[in-house]
Design an enzyme around this catalytic site. Structure first.
Site, PDB file in Angstrom:
ATOM      1  CG  ASP A  75     -33.230  63.411 -32.128  1.00 17.99           C
ATOM      2  OD1 ASP A  75     -33.575  62.436 -31.329  1.00 17.99           O
ATOM      3  OD2 ASP A  75     -33.153  64.483 -31.734  1.00 17.99           O
ATOM      4  N   GLY A 100     -26.191  66.539 -28.725  1.00 17.86           N
ATOM      5  CA  GLY A 100     -26.431  67.785 -27.675  1.00 17.86           C
ATOM      6  C   GLY A 100     -27.683  68.721 -28.513  1.00 17.86           C
ATOM      7  N   GLY A 101     -27.270  70.114 -28.153  1.00 17.06           N
ATOM      8  CA  GLY A 101     -28.139  70.899 -28.634  1.00 17.06           C
ATOM      9  C   GLY A 101     -28.895  71.423 -27.661  1.00 17.06           C
ATOM     10  CD1 TRP A 102     -33.041  75.505 -25.837  1.00 17.02           C
ATOM     11  CD2 TRP A 102     -31.001  76.173 -25.244  1.00 17.02           C
ATOM     12  NE1 TRP A 102     -33.136  76.181 -24.680  1.00 17.02           N
ATOM     13  CE2 TRP A 102     -31.937  77.053 -24.292  1.00 17.02           C
ATOM     14  CE3 TRP A 102     -29.456  76.710 -24.980  1.00 17.02           C
ATOM     15  CZ2 TRP A 102     -31.521  77.750 -23.285  1.00 17.02           C
ATOM     16  CZ3 TRP A 102     -29.238  77.495 -23.944  1.00 17.02           C
ATOM     17  CH2 TRP A 102     -30.389  78.328 -23.508  1.00 17.02           C
ATOM     18  CG  ASP A 137     -20.335  69.446 -33.351  1.00 15.04           C
ATOM     19  OD1 ASP A 137     -19.420  69.983 -33.180  1.00 15.04           O
ATOM     20  OD2 ASP A 137     -21.653  70.062 -33.276  1.00 15.04           O
ATOM     21  CG  ASP A 139     -24.458  71.594 -30.003  1.00 11.61           C
ATOM     22  OD1 ASP A 139     -23.928  72.423 -28.816  1.00 11.61           O
ATOM     23  OD2 ASP A 139     -25.248  72.187 -30.656  1.00 11.61           O
ATOM     24  CD  GLU A 141     -26.426  74.746 -27.479  1.00 10.93           C
ATOM     25  OE1 GLU A 141     -27.600  75.319 -27.241  1.00 10.93           O
ATOM     26  OE2 GLU A 141     -26.430  74.275 -28.870  1.00 10.93           O
ATOM     27  CE1 TYR A 142     -23.650  77.009 -25.136  1.00  8.19           C
ATOM     28  CE2 TYR A 142     -25.323  77.858 -23.757  1.00  8.19           C
ATOM     29  CZ  TYR A 142     -24.674  77.716 -25.095  1.00  8.19           C
ATOM     30  OH  TYR A 142     -25.210  78.450 -26.097  1.00  8.19           O
ATOM     31  CG  MET A 203     -23.032  77.783 -31.710  1.00  7.20           C
ATOM     32  SD  MET A 203     -24.143  76.891 -30.799  1.00  7.20           S
ATOM     33  CE  MET A 203     -23.403  77.055 -28.979  1.00  7.20           C
ATOM     34  CE1 TYR A 205     -26.414  79.469 -33.551  1.00  6.72           C
ATOM     35  CE2 TYR A 205     -24.861  80.331 -35.430  1.00  6.72           C
ATOM     36  CZ  TYR A 205     -25.229  79.099 -34.668  1.00  6.72           C
ATOM     37  OH  TYR A 205     -24.990  77.892 -34.562  1.00  6.72           O
ATOM     38  CG  ASP A 206     -29.596  82.027 -31.320  1.00  9.59           C
ATOM     39  OD1 ASP A 206     -30.404  82.556 -32.268  1.00  9.59           O
ATOM     40  OD2 ASP A 206     -29.483  80.728 -31.017  1.00  9.59           O
ATOM     41  CD1 TRP A 323     -30.076  76.973 -36.666  1.00 11.26           C
ATOM     42  CD2 TRP A 323     -29.070  75.105 -36.324  1.00 11.26           C
ATOM     43  NE1 TRP A 323     -31.029  75.990 -36.420  1.00 11.26           N
ATOM     44  CE2 TRP A 323     -30.336  75.056 -36.071  1.00 11.26           C
ATOM     45  CE3 TRP A 323     -27.976  73.961 -35.863  1.00 11.26           C
ATOM     46  CZ2 TRP A 323     -30.930  73.845 -35.471  1.00 11.26           C
ATOM     47  CZ3 TRP A 323     -28.565  72.665 -35.547  1.00 11.26           C
ATOM     48  CH2 TRP A 323     -29.908  72.571 -35.301  1.00 11.26           C
TER      49      TRP A 323
END
Length: 343
Positions: A75, A100-102, A137, A139, A141-142, A203, A205-206, A323
């Site tokens: 991106d 990656g990422g959600w 890195d 990421d 998920e998952y 992570m 958090y969330d 984040w």
């Protein structure tokens, strides 16, 4: 004999002194090498550019597994180049591409077979070289889960280990290979892949939404079903050394449905009027409460981040990850707190 004995005695004394000095120098080098990491996510869609001397590591979010399952799509690559250029202003800064990422898919298909997996790993090396990065890195998920709307397979957990092995072989021992892990450890087999991984960003958090904390350090009546401490301990029990664990903290909060947006940057939370801030001294995190004392926003502030830095120091963890950079105040209130309290 007396002269020889005296010589030997003097030699032993000199040897001991030199040994002590060598140990002191070695210990000093270890202490320097063991300095805590401050890992910040910088996103492709934001415009903020961090002070390169305020962080040890930047994770650029995001790259993705391409649609042919054999490489990386980035991106806003021009922004990645700008972020990587920050290394010129801090020779110790390390910049990685976070892949990656959600909701970012194609991992399961890519990792399922040796050919595509190795092609992806080779492309990780290409990206590192082309953009002048220090590593990647991962990421995903998952692994084994489609909760984020991506494809998955029961074989994902085993294939993840093979993926990390192949990436390590492709990028070499001198580049960083890290991963983002949720507080729960159910998606990974950590022990067999720790030989390939430099550190794990947890992570923490969330974890919940109001009326529970989303990033509680310890368990309290408002902590919900998971805390940061429980997540860290679960990772250690699963085979991740404390020194390879980096505690993730949020620079944002979650609002109560129908009252505030789900995601609110810390900078915006500070501007909210007509509510009061309550600090949960058991969970070691704050929350914004209405006139009835009910939680309407859960988040972290300088007081809670200082507590989490203390936790990292006392438990020998590898550092703090957050984040994301754009959620802080213009003067960097949260990041300054981390820098001040992390030892």
């Amino acid at each position: 004999m007396k002269n020889l004995t005296g010589f030997r005695t003097g030699y032993r004394i000199v040897f001991k002194v030199l040994s002590v000095l060598a140990f002191m120098l070695f210990s000093s080098a270890l202490a320097e090498a063991g300095d805590k990491r401050i890992v910040g996510y910088v996103t492709s869609w934001s415009e903020d550019m961090p002070n390169p001397k305020s962080l040890t590591n930047i994770n650029y979010a995001f790259g993705h597994v391409n649609n042919s399952f054999d490489g990386i799509r980035i991106d806003n690559p021009s922004r990645l180049r700008d972020v990587a250029a920050l290394k010129k202003r801090n020779k110790n800064l390390e910049v990685q591409l976070s892949v990656g990422g959600w909701g970012s898919g194609n991992f399961s298909e890519m990792a399922a077979g040796a050919e595509k997996r190795k092609a992806f790993a080779k492309d990780c090396k290409r990206v590192i070289d082309e953009f002048g990065l220090d590593g990647v890195d991962i990421d995903w998920e998952y692994p084994g889960s489609s909760v984020a709307g991506i494809s998955s397979s029961p074989e994902d957990k085993d294939n993840y280990i093979l993926l990390m092995r192949d990436i390590r072989e492709a990028i070499g021992a001198d580049k960083l290979l890290t991963l983002a892990s949720p507080a729960t450890v159910s998606f990974y087999e950590f022990k067999p892949m720790m030989q390939y991984v430099d550190f794990v960003n947890v992570m923490a958090y969330d974890l919940n939404r109001p009326p529970s904390h989303h990033s509680a350090l310890y368990r309290s009546p408002l902590s919900g079903d998971m805390t940061a401490d429980e997540g860290i301990r679960a990772h250690m029990e699963s085979g991740v050394p404390a020194s390879k664990l980096v505690l993730g903290v949020p620079f944002y909060g979650h609002g109560k449905a129908g009252v505030f947006p789900d995601f609110i940057d810390y900078d915006e939370i500070k501007k909210i009027k007509g509510y009061r801030v309550v600090f949960d001294d058991v969970a070691k995190v704050p929350y914004v409460a209405d006139d009835n004392g009910e939680m309407v926003i859960c988040y972290d502030n300088p007081e809670s981040l200082a507590q989490k830095c203390r936790y990292v120091n006392e438990n020998g963890l590898g550092g703090i990850m957050f984040w994301d950079y754009s959620g802080d105040t213009p003067d960097g209130e949260l990041l300054k707190t981390i820098r001040k309290n992390l030892k």
